[in-house]
Design an enzyme around this catalytic site. Structure first.
Site, PDB file in Angstrom:
ATOM      1  N   GLU A  89    -139.484  47.303  25.419  1.00  0.00           N
ATOM      2  CA  GLU A  89    -140.892  46.894  25.538  1.00  0.00           C
ATOM      3  C   GLU A  89    -141.354  46.176  24.268  1.00  0.00           C
ATOM      4  OE1 GLU A  89    -141.777  51.004  26.813  1.00  0.00           O
ATOM      5  OE2 GLU A  89    -143.107  50.075  28.289  1.00  0.00           O
TER       6      GLU A  89
ATOM      7  N   GLY B 160    -139.096  51.980  25.162  1.00  0.00           N
ATOM      8  CA  GLY B 160    -140.038  51.385  24.206  1.00  0.00           C
ATOM      9  C   GLY B 160    -139.400  50.310  23.350  1.00  0.00           C
TER      10      GLY B 160
ATOM     11  N   GLU C 122    -137.078  55.119  31.471  1.00  0.00           N
ATOM     12  CA  GLU C 122    -138.106  56.175  31.457  1.00  0.00           C
ATOM     13  C   GLU C 122    -138.108  57.005  32.725  1.00  0.00           C
ATOM     14  OE1 GLU C 122    -138.490  53.117  30.363  1.00  0.00           O
ATOM     15  OE2 GLU C 122    -139.666  53.094  28.513  1.00  0.00           O
TER      16      GLU C 122
ATOM     17  N   ALA D 104    -138.711  55.007  22.560  1.00  0.00           N
ATOM     18  CA  ALA D 104    -139.574  56.001  21.909  1.00  0.00           C
ATOM     19  C   ALA D 104    -138.714  57.180  21.469  1.00  0.00           C
ATOM     20  CB  ALA D 104    -140.629  56.471  22.897  1.00  0.00           C
TER      21      ALA D 104
HETATM   22  N1  3HC Z   1    -135.104  59.440  21.091  1.00  0.00           N
HETATM   23  C1  3HC Z   1    -134.588  60.399  20.307  1.00  0.00           C
HETATM   24  N2  3HC Z   1    -133.263  60.632  20.207  1.00  0.00           N
HETATM   25  C2  3HC Z   1    -132.454  59.853  20.938  1.00  0.00           C
HETATM   26  C3  3HC Z   1    -132.935  58.847  21.786  1.00  0.00           C
HETATM   27  C4  3HC Z   1    -134.337  58.644  21.845  1.00  0.00           C
HETATM   28  N3  3HC Z   1    -134.869  57.686  22.594  1.00  0.00           N
HETATM   29  N4  3HC Z   1    -131.886  58.247  22.380  1.00  0.00           N
HETATM   30  C5  3HC Z   1    -130.787  58.880  21.934  1.00  0.00           C
HETATM   31  N5  3HC Z   1    -131.131  59.838  21.064  1.00  0.00           N
HETATM   32  C6  3HC Z   1    -130.231  60.726  20.319  1.00  0.00           C
HETATM   33  C7  3HC Z   1    -129.481  61.668  21.237  1.00  0.00           C
HETATM   34  O1  3HC Z   1    -130.239  62.827  21.482  1.00  0.00           O
HETATM   35  C8  3HC Z   1    -128.233  61.951  20.417  1.00  0.00           C
HETATM   36  O2  3HC Z   1    -128.587  62.900  19.460  1.00  0.00           O
HETATM   37  P1  3HC Z   1    -127.530  64.017  18.978  1.00  0.00           P
HETATM   38  O3  3HC Z   1    -126.402  63.262  18.368  1.00  0.00           O
HETATM   39  O4  3HC Z   1    -128.332  64.822  18.032  1.00  0.00           O
HETATM   40  O5  3HC Z   1    -127.134  64.748  20.235  1.00  0.00           O
HETATM   41  C9  3HC Z   1    -127.975  60.640  19.705  1.00  0.00           C
HETATM   42  O6  3HC Z   1    -129.228  59.919  19.738  1.00  0.00           O
HETATM   43  C10 3HC Z   1    -126.918  59.773  20.341  1.00  0.00           C
HETATM   44  O7  3HC Z   1    -127.220  59.670  21.730  1.00  0.00           O
HETATM   45  P2  3HC Z   1    -126.069  59.639  22.817  1.00  0.00           P
HETATM   46  O8  3HC Z   1    -125.165  60.784  22.608  1.00  0.00           O
HETATM   47  O9  3HC Z   1    -126.724  59.503  24.141  1.00  0.00           O
HETATM   48  O10 3HC Z   1    -125.313  58.315  22.397  1.00  0.00           O
HETATM   49  P3  3HC Z   1    -124.753  57.132  23.256  1.00  0.00           P
HETATM   50  O11 3HC Z   1    -124.233  56.153  22.296  1.00  0.00           O
HETATM   51  O12 3HC Z   1    -123.866  57.657  24.337  1.00  0.00           O
HETATM   52  O13 3HC Z   1    -126.026  56.482  24.013  1.00  0.00           O
HETATM   53  C11 3HC Z   1    -128.229  55.568  24.251  1.00  0.00           C
HETATM   54  C12 3HC Z   1    -127.055  55.870  23.291  1.00  0.00           C
HETATM   55  C13 3HC Z   1    -127.759  54.548  25.296  1.00  0.00           C
HETATM   56  C14 3HC Z   1    -129.362  55.020  23.447  1.00  0.00           C
HETATM   57  C15 3HC Z   1    -128.615  56.868  24.984  1.00  0.00           C
HETATM   58  O14 3HC Z   1    -128.809  57.876  24.014  1.00  0.00           O
HETATM   59  C16 3HC Z   1    -129.869  56.787  25.789  1.00  0.00           C
HETATM   60  O15 3HC Z   1    -129.830  56.351  26.925  1.00  0.00           O
HETATM   61  N6  3HC Z   1    -130.999  57.239  25.219  1.00  0.00           N
HETATM   62  C17 3HC Z   1    -132.223  57.421  25.939  1.00  0.00           C
HETATM   63  C18 3HC Z   1    -132.931  56.138  26.103  1.00  0.00           C
HETATM   64  C19 3HC Z   1    -134.264  56.380  26.746  1.00  0.00           C
HETATM   65  O16 3HC Z   1    -134.420  57.144  27.686  1.00  0.00           O
HETATM   66  N7  3HC Z   1    -135.280  55.692  26.234  1.00  0.00           N
HETATM   67  C20 3HC Z   1    -136.585  55.789  26.753  1.00  0.00           C
HETATM   68  C21 3HC Z   1    -137.359  56.705  25.927  1.00  0.00           C
HETATM   69  S1  3HC Z   1    -138.958  56.988  26.610  1.00  0.00           S
HETATM   70  C22 3HC Z   1    -139.861  55.661  26.117  1.00  0.00           C
HETATM   71  O17 3HC Z   1    -139.373  54.778  25.470  1.00  0.00           O
HETATM   72  C23 3HC Z   1    -141.281  55.738  26.491  1.00  0.00           C
HETATM   73  C24 3HC Z   1    -141.964  54.427  26.317  1.00  0.00           C
HETATM   74  O18 3HC Z   1    -141.891  53.690  27.520  1.00  0.00           O
HETATM   75  C25 3HC Z   1    -143.385  54.623  25.949  1.00  0.00           C
END
Ligand code: 3HC
Ligand code: NAI
Length: 705
Positions: free
Chosen positions: A108, A105, A128, A64
């Site tokens: 998922e 997401g 999450e 997400a």
């Molecule tokens: N949403 C929005 N922006 C995101 C994002 C996300 N899910 N994941 C990463 N980004 C952005 C970061 O903020 C960063 O932005 P910036 O360059 O402006 O600072 C850019 O993408 C690159 O991220 P990283 O610096 O972390 O890059 P890496 O290559 O080191 O890692 C990644 C990539 C493994 C995807 C890591 O960013 C990550 O773990 N992201 C979070 C994943 C996450 O928590 N997903 C769950 C979201 S909640 C959800 O899905 C709810 C659902 O269950 C309903």
């Protein structure tokens, strides 16, 4: 359908739906709309029998769009749940083709597809929990149905992305391939379409039944673990509740439970704080005025000057990263002691099974001890970690200037001294920077990168890049006494000491702030670090006229030689070989005597006052640090406290905590403390920026409170 978000191409009778939202294909509203349109097109497209879903930019999806959280778009349709339902209702098979990562997401979405194929290098996960949430797009219901209860608990409570190979024995993936992902996915899509044409039903994870003979036992174990390991976090227990629903209720009931609990968690302060930390961590690596791809200098060798506590710890970071590391001392004895300390650290890791003998030998082979500056002339980076004494440091830098090659970066690990003054003794101040490690330097994640007035942009950019390489969280600070972290902690410590004068005991103060969530209270912390360090700094500050009221009790404690754990006595008593802090009758008596001598009435302090005075002292100084542009942004200050000072992560750091309290109330409470009899009114004058925010209702971190 927005053409630039989703590309729809045909491979025979298979539609390849390639979706993009750089950099990680997060599933924001625009992409969800485009994907929904693509799925509808597929459904009505008579020319195709199946589809493959694949992410652009070398990755499936990071989940997400976290940037959307808190905005109306997060809950606007089509939601992730709508997309998953469309897949559930599809009569044509859809294959998820996964490379890079499929997280949250994104994973998922893949779980809602009928088949999954992954590149062997790919990772999947449900992170999450790290955002204080649970997988809210069916993950809690689908994952246990395909990998079992125990696996699902590990994936969801751990939150770490896992290599797809870990699931090779489960039916999660139809295939794991080393190359030609799309070809493999199309092959599976065609086979599945043929099976459907032959009258077989489509495979949907939601239809699977969970068979777990020891359901109760597994859930109980998970709940017990969650209660102790994640005691301040509500998400893990909610995740376990959802998994229980997956095993005991219908899919629809389970989804309803997941939705209900997800929405509840979304509104918690813990989740808001953890989302703040997610962005704070990433923002910290951005340096105002420096482009993301700024030029950096090559660093293939590092020299450390001074093989004491910090020098040896710093050296270990570079040895671990495979970088040749010189270690320079004044005398052979100190040098040998330093090398021995590094070896002993590695030996300890060997005994604990954290390192093997081969790696130990490799790392020690990179270490080059020396007594001679000629031996380090070719180093690309020099980090000085000698005594905290300006005259000694100036001499070291003058020598470095005369001996080390041009273009090398010259860094100081000083905790309090003026980096610009140190730079000024060299003829190359643009090459000088502060690299402030925290003790133990091979363990603590924080690195304050101190930007001097003349530090060159590429020197700063190199330091930030190098921090990543040695796995530190780098935060840029301007030059001031104590930089960001110690300058703030001085105010916190001053309050801790003031509260002793007023009637609290060290153990009462420590207990209150530890209950708030700090890893260690100020007195236990001071005993660990060494009370003499603060004493030494105070003596300098008294001489410089920077402190008007002496810390009488703390100074008297040091005069007794009670430096903390290293002398077996400090604010607490210690037994040999044991770090447990025992209340000390000697200290109790000393406090009584000094209070009596001061002739000041004492009173009982409640926990609330203790916590507020300690934390708001941090906040007030943090606000001043921001006003003076010593820190680039409030979230950087939070990162300093989360990674260097044991501030509870689930509160998001001191500045984010102030926002959660509300700046109006923070200021109101500061004024109440200023009004206490005998209070230090100057101390409790709220910083100008706090007063302004209190008046306008704004927040200091800029996020939603
Ligand atoms: N949403 C929005 N922006 C995101 C994002 C996300 N899910 N994941 C990463 N980004 C952005 C970061 O903020 C960063 O932005 P910036 O360059 O402006 O600072 C850019 O993408 C690159 O991220 P990283 O610096 O972390 O890059 P890496 O290559 O080191 O890692 C990644 C990539 C493994 C995807 C890591 O960013 C990550 O773990 N992201 C979070 C994943 C996450 O928590 N997903 C769950 C979201 S909640 C959800 O899905 C709810 C659902 O269950 C309903
Ligand atoms: P330390 O006393 O353990 O080590 C200093 C070492 O420097 C000694 O081994 C000494 O022999 C050596 N040394 C002194 N003069 C030298 C010279 N001219 N050339 C080469 N070596 C010389 O001190 P520590 O704790 O390692 O501190 C070093 C620096 O790190 C100080 O500036 C301190 O403020 C800073 N620092 C200390 C932290 C801590 O918690 N100890 C945390 C962060 C920074």
């Amino acid at each position: 359908m927005s053409a630039d978000l989703v590309e729809y191409t045909l491979r025979g009778r298979v539609a390849v739906i390639r979706f993009a939202n750089p950099p990680v294909n997060s599933l924001g509203l625009a992409l969800r709309r485009a994907l929904a349109a693509a799925l509808e097109r597929m459904s009505g497209d008579a020319a195709i029998d199946a589809a493959v879903l694949v992410g652009a930019n070398g990755t499936f999806s990071g989940g997400a769009d976290i940037k959307e959280f808190g905005a109306p778009e997060a809950f606007m349709g089509p939601s992730l749940w709508s997309l998953n339902s469309m897949l559930d209702e599809s009569t044509k098979p859809v294959v998820a083709a996964i490379e890079g990562v499929a997280l949250g997401g994104g994973f998922e979405l893949a779980l809602s597809c009928h088949h999954r194929v992954a590149l062997s290098s790919a990772k999947v996960g449900l992170p999450e929990v790290k955002l204080g949430l649970l997988p809210g797009a069916g993950g809690t219901q689908r994952l246990p149905r395909i990998i079992g209860i125990e696996g699902a608990i590990n994936v969801m409570l751990g939150g770490e992305p896992a290599p797809v190979g870990l699931f090779a024995k489960s039916p999660l993936f139809d295939a794991i391939v080393d190359a030609d992902l799309i070809t493999a996915a199309c092959g599976i899509a065609e086979k599945s379409a043929a099976a459907v044409a032959a009258g077989q039903p489509l495979r949907r994870i939601r239809d699977a039944k969970i068979r777990e003979p020891d359901l109760e036992g597994l859930l109980q174990f998970a709940r017990n673990t969650a209660k102790t390991a994640f005691k301040d976090y509500p998400a893990p227990l909610a995740i376990i509740d959802c998994i229980q629903a997956a095993a005991t209720k219908s899919f629809e009931e389970g989804i309803a439970e997941e939705q209900r609990l997800f929405k509840g968690l979304f509104l918690t302060d813990v989740s808001a704080a953890l989302r703040h930390v997610f962005f704070a961590e990433r923002a910290a690596s951005r340096v105002d005025g420096l482009p993301k791809n700024a030029a950096v200098r090559t660093v293939e060798s590092v020299a450390i000057i001074g093989a004491g506590t910090m020098g040896t710890g710093i050296a270990i970071n570079f040895l671990n990263a495979g970088i040749r590391t010189y270690l320079l001392e004044v005398g052979k004895e100190a040098l040998d002691r330093g090398v021995e300390r590094i070896r002993a650290t590695y030996d300890g890791q060997l005994k604990k099974g954290k390192l093997d003998a081969g790696k130990l030998a490799q790392r020690m082979a990179l270490l080059v001890p020396t007594l001679d500056y000629a031996g380090i002339a070719s180093a690309d980076l020099v980090i000085e970690a000698v005594f905290e004494d300006m005259a000694v440091k100036e001499k070291v830098f003058a020598t470095l200037d005369a001996t080390v090659k041009q273009g090398a970066i010259l860094a100081t690990n000083t905790s309090t001294l003026d980096v610009d003054r140190i730079a000024a003794v060299t003829r190359r101040p643009a090459d000088v920077i502060g690299l402030h490690f925290f003790s133990p330097a091979n363990v603590m994640r924080l690195l304050e990168v101190v930007r001097g007035a003349k530090t060159a942009p590429d020197v700063l950019a190199t330091a930030m890049a190098l921090a990543k390489k040695i796995r530190k969280t780098a935060v840029v600070s301007g030059v001031c006494d104590g930089f960001i972290g110690n300058r703030m902690i001085n105010q916190y410590s001053a309050q801790a000491l003031a509260m002793i004068d007023e009637g609290a005991s060290p153990q009462q103060i420590d207990a209150a702030i530890e209950k708030f969530g700090f890893a260690m209270g100020p007195f236990r912390m001071s005993d660990l670090a060494g009370n003499d360090i603060g004493w030494h700094i105070r003596k300098r500050q008294y001489a410089e006229g920077k402190i008007s009221t002496p810390a009488v009790i703390a100074d008297a404690l040091c005069e007794l030689g009670r430096f903390g754990q290293k002398t077996g006595a400090g604010w607490y008593d210690y037994k040999p070989g044991d770090r447990t802090a025992h209340p000390s009758s000697v200290v109790g008596k000393l406090i009584d005597e000094k209070r009596a001598a001061a002739g000041r009435p004492i009173r009982k302090l409640e926990s609330r006052e203790i916590i507020e005075r300690l934390v708001f002292a941090l906040v007030n100084e943090g606000a001043r640090i921001l006003e003076e542009k010593i820190a680039q942004r409030a979230s950087d200050i939070d990162m300093v406290y989360l990674t260097g000072y044991g501030f509870p992560i689930w509160r998001g750091g001191p500045m984010r905590y102030a926002d959660s309290v509300g700046i109006y109330d923070v200021v109101r409470r500061m004024r109440a403390y200023a009004a206490l009899p005998g209070a230090d009114t100057a101390f409790w004058t709220p910083a100008a920026s706090l007063q302004r925010l209190a008046a306008t209702g704004g927040s200091i971190t800029g996020g939603a409170a």
